[in-house]
Motif scaffolding. Structure first.
Motif, PDB file in Angstrom:
ATOM      1  N   SER A  98       1.020  -1.336   0.121  1.00 27.60           N
ATOM      2  CA  SER A  98       0.076  -0.075  -0.043  1.00 27.60           C
ATOM      3  C   SER A  98       0.967   1.285   0.029  1.00 27.60           C
ATOM      4  CB  SER A  98      -0.818   0.018   1.124  1.00 27.60           C
ATOM      5  OG  SER A  98      -0.289   0.025   2.453  1.00 27.60           O
TER       6      SER A  98
ATOM      7  N   LYS B 228       2.256   1.703  -3.687  1.00 23.49           N
ATOM      8  CA  LYS B 228       1.074   2.297  -4.314  1.00 23.49           C
ATOM      9  C   LYS B 228       0.903   3.795  -4.241  1.00 23.49           C
ATOM     10  CE  LYS B 228      -2.877   2.117  -6.722  1.00 23.49           C
ATOM     11  NZ  LYS B 228      -3.033   3.291  -7.643  1.00 23.49           N
ATOM     12  N   LEU B 229       0.863   4.319  -2.935  1.00 23.20           N
ATOM     13  CA  LEU B 229       0.587   5.500  -2.696  1.00 23.20           C
ATOM     14  C   LEU B 229       1.962   6.357  -3.215  1.00 23.20           C
ATOM     15  CD1 LEU B 229      -1.009   8.012  -1.456  1.00 23.20           C
ATOM     16  CD2 LEU B 229       0.208   7.217   1.037  1.00 23.20           C
TER      17      LEU B 229
ATOM     18  N   GLU C  49      -7.116  11.201   0.497  1.00 27.13           N
ATOM     19  CA  GLU C  49      -7.673   9.998   1.191  1.00 27.13           C
ATOM     20  C   GLU C  49      -6.975   8.617   1.092  1.00 27.13           C
ATOM     21  OE1 GLU C  49     -11.404   9.639  -1.195  1.00 27.13           O
ATOM     22  OE2 GLU C  49     -12.025  11.549  -0.626  1.00 27.13           O
ATOM     23  N   GLN C  50      -6.117   8.508   0.068  1.00 24.91           N
ATOM     24  CA  GLN C  50      -5.209   7.446   0.077  1.00 24.91           C
ATOM     25  C   GLN C  50      -4.306   7.578   1.296  1.00 24.91           C
ATOM     26  OE1 GLN C  50      -4.207   7.142  -4.314  1.00 24.91           O
ATOM     27  NE2 GLN C  50      -3.157   5.341  -3.279  1.00 24.91           N
TER      28      GLN C  50
ATOM     29  N   HIS D 260      -8.318  12.790  -3.819  1.00 21.62           N
ATOM     30  CA  HIS D 260      -8.323  11.374  -3.719  1.00 21.62           C
ATOM     31  C   HIS D 260      -6.897  10.813  -3.084  1.00 21.62           C
ATOM     32  CE1 HIS D 260      -8.593   7.123  -4.822  1.00 21.62           C
ATOM     33  NE2 HIS D 260      -7.321   7.344  -5.514  1.00 21.62           N
TER      34      HIS D 260
ATOM     35  N   GLU E  40      -5.947   6.617   4.375  1.00 23.90           N
ATOM     36  CA  GLU E  40      -6.207   5.359   4.678  1.00 23.90           C
ATOM     37  C   GLU E  40      -4.943   4.512   5.019  1.00 23.90           C
ATOM     38  OE1 GLU E  40      -7.813   3.406   0.991  1.00 23.90           O
ATOM     39  OE2 GLU E  40      -9.391   5.114   0.941  1.00 23.90           O
ATOM     40  N   TYR E  41      -3.797   4.939   4.562  1.00 22.06           N
ATOM     41  CA  TYR E  41      -2.546   4.248   4.915  1.00 22.06           C
ATOM     42  C   TYR E  41      -2.464   4.593   6.357  1.00 22.06           C
ATOM     43  CZ  TYR E  41       2.311   3.344   5.507  1.00 22.06           C
ATOM     44  OH  TYR E  41       3.607   2.990   6.138  1.00 22.06           O
TER      45      TYR E  41
ATOM     46  N   ASP F  27       1.742   6.752  -6.863  1.00 24.04           N
ATOM     47  CA  ASP F  27       0.424   7.662  -7.225  1.00 24.04           C
ATOM     48  C   ASP F  27       0.879   9.080  -7.068  1.00 24.04           C
ATOM     49  OD1 ASP F  27      -1.242   5.791  -7.925  1.00 24.04           O
ATOM     50  OD2 ASP F  27      -2.363   5.635  -6.197  1.00 24.04           O
TER      51      ASP F  27
END
Length: 135
Positions: free
Chosen positions: A57, A60-61, A96-97, A93, A100-101, A64
Motif C-alpha cells: 500500500s 502504491k501511494l 484520502e489514500q 483522492h 487510509e494508509y 501515485d
C-alpha cells in the motif's frame, strides 16, 4: 535572480519575462525546492519502517504521488491548463489514500510519512496551479 528581475525591469525584459511571470516562476522553484526537502525526509523515514509494515500500500501511494508530480511537470513544461486541472482534481483522492494508509498503520512513523506525503501533494498541486494562473 528572481528578486533582481523584479527590482530591475530591464533584467526581466532581457530574459523575456514580465513581473507576473517572475512571480510564477519563483512559486514553481520554491515548490520544487520544498518538495525535494520533503522527499529527503521521506527517504529517511523509509529507513525506520518496521519490518511488518504493509509495503504494497505504501508503494502504491508513493507511485501515485510520483505520477502526480510527473503530470504536474508535464503541465508546467507544456503550459497545459487542462493537464494542470487534472492534476489538481487528484489531490483529494490522494489525501484520502494517505489517510487510509495512516488508518491501517497507526504509529508515529506512519503519521510522519502521511504528513510529508500530504505536503508533497499540496506542493505538486501548487505547481499545477501556477500553470492554471498563468496568462
Amino acid at each position: 535572480m528572481f528578486n533582481s528581475s523584479l527590482k530591475e525591469p530591464a533584467l526581466a525584459e532581457s530574459i523575456g519575462l514580465d513581473a507576473s511571470d517572475i512571480v510564477s516562476e519563483w512559486q514553481v522553484a520554491s515548490a520544487l525546492e520544498s518538495t525535494a526537502d520533503y522527499l529527503k525526509t521521506c527517504c529517511r523515514i523509509f529507513g525506520k519502517l518496521p519490518s511488518e509494515t504493509n509495503i504494497s500500500s505504501l508503494k502504491k501511494l508513493w507511485s501515485d504521488i510520483e505520477q502526480l508530480y510527473l503530470e504536474s511537470m508535464k503541465a508546467y513544461n507544456n503550459k497545459s491548463r487542462e493537464t494542470a486541472h487534472e492534476v489538481c482534481q487528484k489531490r483529494e483522492h490522494l489525501f484520502e489514500q494517505a489517510g487510509e494508509y495512516f488508518n491501517n498503520n497507526r504509529d508515529a512513523i506512519a503519521a510522519e510519512l502521511v504528513e510529508n506525503f500530504k505536503s508533497i501533494i499540496t506542493l505538486v498541486c501548487n505547481i499545477a496551479r501556477a500553470v492554471i494562473d498563468s496568462e
